[in-house]
Design a protein around this motif. Structure first.
Motif, short mmCIF file in Angstrom:
data_model
loop_
_atom_site.label_atom_id
_atom_site.label_comp_id
_atom_site.label_asym_id
_atom_site.label_seq_id
_atom_site.Cartn_x
_atom_site.Cartn_y
_atom_site.Cartn_z
N LEU A 174 0.82 -1.21 0.00
CA LEU A 174 0.00 0.00 0.00
C LEU A 174 0.86 1.26 0.00
O LEU A 174 1.85 1.33 0.72
N PRO A 175 0.45 2.26 -0.78
CA PRO A 175 1.27 3.46 -0.97
C PRO A 175 0.99 4.59 0.02
O PRO A 175 1.10 5.75 -0.31
N PHE A 176 0.59 4.25 1.23
CA PHE A 176 0.39 5.26 2.25
C PHE A 176 0.83 4.69 3.59
O PHE A 176 1.07 3.50 3.71
N ASN A 177 0.96 5.56 4.59
CA ASN A 177 1.56 5.17 5.86
C ASN A 177 0.58 4.69 6.92
O ASN A 177 0.93 3.86 7.75
N GLU A 178 -0.64 5.25 6.93
CA GLU A 178 -1.55 4.91 8.01
C GLU A 178 -2.99 5.14 7.59
O GLU A 178 -3.30 6.10 6.89
N VAL A 179 -3.86 4.24 8.04
CA VAL A 179 -5.30 4.39 7.86
C VAL A 179 -5.99 4.02 9.17
O VAL A 179 -5.41 3.32 10.00
N ASP A 180 -7.21 4.50 9.34
CA ASP A 180 -7.96 4.19 10.56
C ASP A 180 -8.59 2.81 10.51
O ASP A 180 -8.69 2.11 11.51
N CYS A 181 -9.08 2.43 9.33
CA CYS A 181 -9.71 1.13 9.15
C CYS A 181 -9.66 0.77 7.67
O CYS A 181 -9.35 1.60 6.83
N VAL A 182 -9.97 -0.49 7.39
CA VAL A 182 -9.93 -0.99 6.02
C VAL A 182 -11.24 -1.71 5.73
O VAL A 182 -11.70 -2.51 6.55
N VAL A 183 -11.81 -1.40 4.58
CA VAL A 183 -12.98 -2.12 4.09
C VAL A 183 -12.59 -2.65 2.72
O VAL A 183 -12.15 -1.88 1.86
N THR A 184 -12.72 -3.95 2.51
CA THR A 184 -12.25 -4.53 1.26
C THR A 184 -13.14 -5.66 0.78
O THR A 184 -13.73 -6.39 1.57
N ASP A 185 -13.21 -5.77 -0.51
CA ASP A 185 -13.90 -6.85 -1.19
C ASP A 185 -12.95 -7.32 -2.28
O ASP A 185 -13.05 -6.92 -3.43
N PRO A 186 -11.95 -8.14 -1.90
CA PRO A 186 -10.92 -8.54 -2.85
C PRO A 186 -11.49 -9.32 -4.03
O PRO A 186 -12.58 -9.90 -3.93
#
Length: 130
Positions: A42-54
């Motif tokens: 991932l091209p960023f350093n920090e996120v609060d949460c992740v929502v994904t549908d791979p």
């Protein structure tokens, strides 16, 4: 986006990122960014949460990886998510994303099965990083 979250999206393919932008615009959601990127780098350093549908490899490519390996690599690489951060993931039920999450350091908060059609039942799992 509809509940006030700031949206930052990634996809490995331009076509899919453009499709996401079209969908977001339809609902008047302005993402911080949509980035063409590999989900395990991932091209960023920090996120609060992740929502994904791979991708499941049916209509969207897994870039040659088995779905289970893709999800395991993705969950293992979530250094951008702080301890206590959440991941909401949808996947084919037979992949058992909740167990994959548990195996790489997440607690399973919730897990639900959703029948889609005769060849697909999805697992919706909420995981918490330990």
């Amino acid at each position: 986006g509809l509940i006030g979250c700031r949206v930052l999206g990634t996809d490995a393919r331009h076509l899919m990122a453009n499709g996401s932008l079209t969908n977001l615009r339809r609902f008047n959601i302005k993402p911080l960014a949509l980035i063409v990127s590999d989900a395990v780098r991932l091209p960023f350093n920090e996120v609060d949460c992740v929502v994904t549908d791979p991708p499941y490899g049916r209509r969207a490519t897994t870039l040659g990886l088995p779905v289970k390996d893709l999800i395991c690599q993705f969950l293992s690489s979530l250094d951008v998510l702080p301890r206590g951060g959440y991941v909401s993931i949808a996947s084919p039920e037979d992949v058992d994303a909740s167990e994959l999450g548990r195996s790489v350091g997440f607690d399973v908060v919730e897990r639900h099965s959703v029948y889609v059609h005769k060849s697909l039942t999805r697992e919706l799992a909420v995981l918490k990083k330990t």
